[in-house]
Design an enzyme around this catalytic site. Structure first.
Site, mmCIF file in Angstrom:
data_model
loop_
_atom_site.group_PDB
_atom_site.id
_atom_site.type_symbol
_atom_site.label_atom_id
_atom_site.label_comp_id
_atom_site.label_asym_id
_atom_site.label_seq_id
_atom_site.Cartn_x
_atom_site.Cartn_y
_atom_site.Cartn_z
ATOM 1 N N HIS A 25 42.412 47.849 30.829
ATOM 2 C CA HIS A 25 41.104 47.255 31.109
ATOM 3 C C HIS A 25 40.452 48.001 32.272
ATOM 4 C CE1 HIS A 25 44.000 44.746 33.552
ATOM 5 N NE2 HIS A 25 43.252 45.313 34.472
HETATM 6 C C1 T46 Z 1 45.204 45.663 37.295
HETATM 7 C C2 T46 Z 1 46.647 45.754 37.020
HETATM 8 C C3 T46 Z 1 47.346 46.762 37.855
HETATM 9 C C4 T46 Z 1 45.503 35.677 37.663
HETATM 10 O O1 T46 Z 1 45.421 34.470 37.395
HETATM 11 N N1 T46 Z 1 45.274 36.119 38.930
HETATM 12 C C5 T46 Z 1 45.356 37.421 39.268
HETATM 13 O O2 T46 Z 1 45.129 37.778 40.441
HETATM 14 C C6 T46 Z 1 45.673 38.374 38.252
HETATM 15 C C7 T46 Z 1 45.754 39.863 38.570
HETATM 16 C C8 T46 Z 1 45.885 37.932 36.972
HETATM 17 N N2 T46 Z 1 45.813 36.591 36.689
HETATM 18 C C9 T46 Z 1 46.107 36.128 35.322
HETATM 19 C C10 T46 Z 1 45.158 36.635 34.254
HETATM 20 C C11 T46 Z 1 46.051 36.713 33.032
HETATM 21 O O3 T46 Z 1 46.089 35.442 32.402
HETATM 22 O O4 T46 Z 1 47.397 36.623 34.979
HETATM 23 C C12 T46 Z 1 47.433 36.993 33.605
HETATM 24 C C13 T46 Z 1 47.852 38.452 33.475
HETATM 25 O O5 T46 Z 1 46.787 39.277 33.973
HETATM 26 P P1 T46 Z 1 46.467 40.715 33.369
HETATM 27 O O6 T46 Z 1 46.703 40.707 31.906
HETATM 28 O O7 T46 Z 1 45.117 41.131 33.837
HETATM 29 O O8 T46 Z 1 47.606 41.581 34.090
HETATM 30 P P2 T46 Z 1 47.804 43.147 34.103
HETATM 31 O O9 T46 Z 1 49.115 43.399 34.746
HETATM 32 O O10 T46 Z 1 47.554 43.752 32.776
HETATM 33 O O11 T46 Z 1 46.647 43.694 35.087
HETATM 34 C C14 T46 Z 1 46.726 43.409 36.460
HETATM 35 C C15 T46 Z 1 45.336 43.168 37.014
HETATM 36 O O12 T46 Z 1 44.687 42.148 36.235
HETATM 37 C C16 T46 Z 1 44.498 44.402 36.953
HETATM 38 O O13 T46 Z 1 43.350 44.233 37.749
HETATM 39 O O14 T46 Z 1 44.572 46.647 37.634
HETATM 40 O O15 T46 Z 1 47.336 44.494 37.142
#
Ligand code: T46
Length: 137
Positions: free
Chosen positions: A54
């Site tokens: 993303h």
């Molecule tokens: C990035 C990479 C390195 C939250 O509730 N709070 C938070 O601060 C974050 C980061 C995520 N979430 C929730 C949103 C989703 O339901 O946790 C779940 C997993 O998030 P996401 O799929 O976005 O996770 P990653 O590891 O793919 O991405 C994250 C960050 O979102 C992103 O900004 O750069 O880590």
């Protein structure tokens, strides 16, 4: 928003204090060009699993491999850059509007993320096609 590219995302050296007891790395305000609003970390990532996939419209982030290693692929809609993070005294600055994918996590890898804002789902672009349209605006 400026149209930032993968070349606007440098590896930044984190100042380190080394003595016979080991190393102490410090991220103070001079090290990264934003005020930290949130800290989170990825750990226990299963082998073969990928994170990211993303872009953010406004968020700036600084990623550090506190332990182990992983690859980060950055894309700006034109160019791409693959980096390996494997050193807790170096971090990757990811500017707004850059697509990122994290993969090849080693066993025991921990990815620390310092972020310029709190979590806001509206800031994410999670579809690559939507990202390409966003960059072409
Ligand atoms: C990035 C990479 C390195 C939250 O509730 N709070 C938070 O601060 C974050 C980061 C995520 N979430 C929730 C949103 C989703 O339901 O946790 C779940 C997993 O998030 P996401 O799929 O976005 O996770 P990653 O590891 O793919 O991405 C994250 C960050 O979102 C992103 O900004 O750069 O880590």
């Amino acid at each position: 928003m400026m149209n930032l590219t993968v070349s606007d995302c440098p590896i930044i050296e984190i100042p380190k204090i080394k003595d016979y007891r080991g190393n102490l790395a410090v991220i103070e305000k001079e090290v990264i060009p934003f005020t930290i609003a949130r800290v989170y970390y990825l750990f226990d990532v299963p082998s073969g699993s990928a994170r990211g996939g993303h872009a953010h419209k406004n968020l700036t982030q600084f990623l550090v491999a506190l332990s182990g290693s992983f690859d980060v692929v950055l894309k700006d809609g034109k160019d791409q850059n693959r980096l390996t993070l494997n050193n807790p005294s170096k971090g990757l600055l990811i500017k707004p509007g850059i697509w990122r994918e994290l993969e090849n996590f080693s066993s025991g890898a921990v990815c620390l993320v310092l972020a310029s804002n709190v979590y806001e789902e509206e800031d994410y672009i999670r579809e690559f096609e939507a990202y390409q349209s966003y960059k072409q605006r």
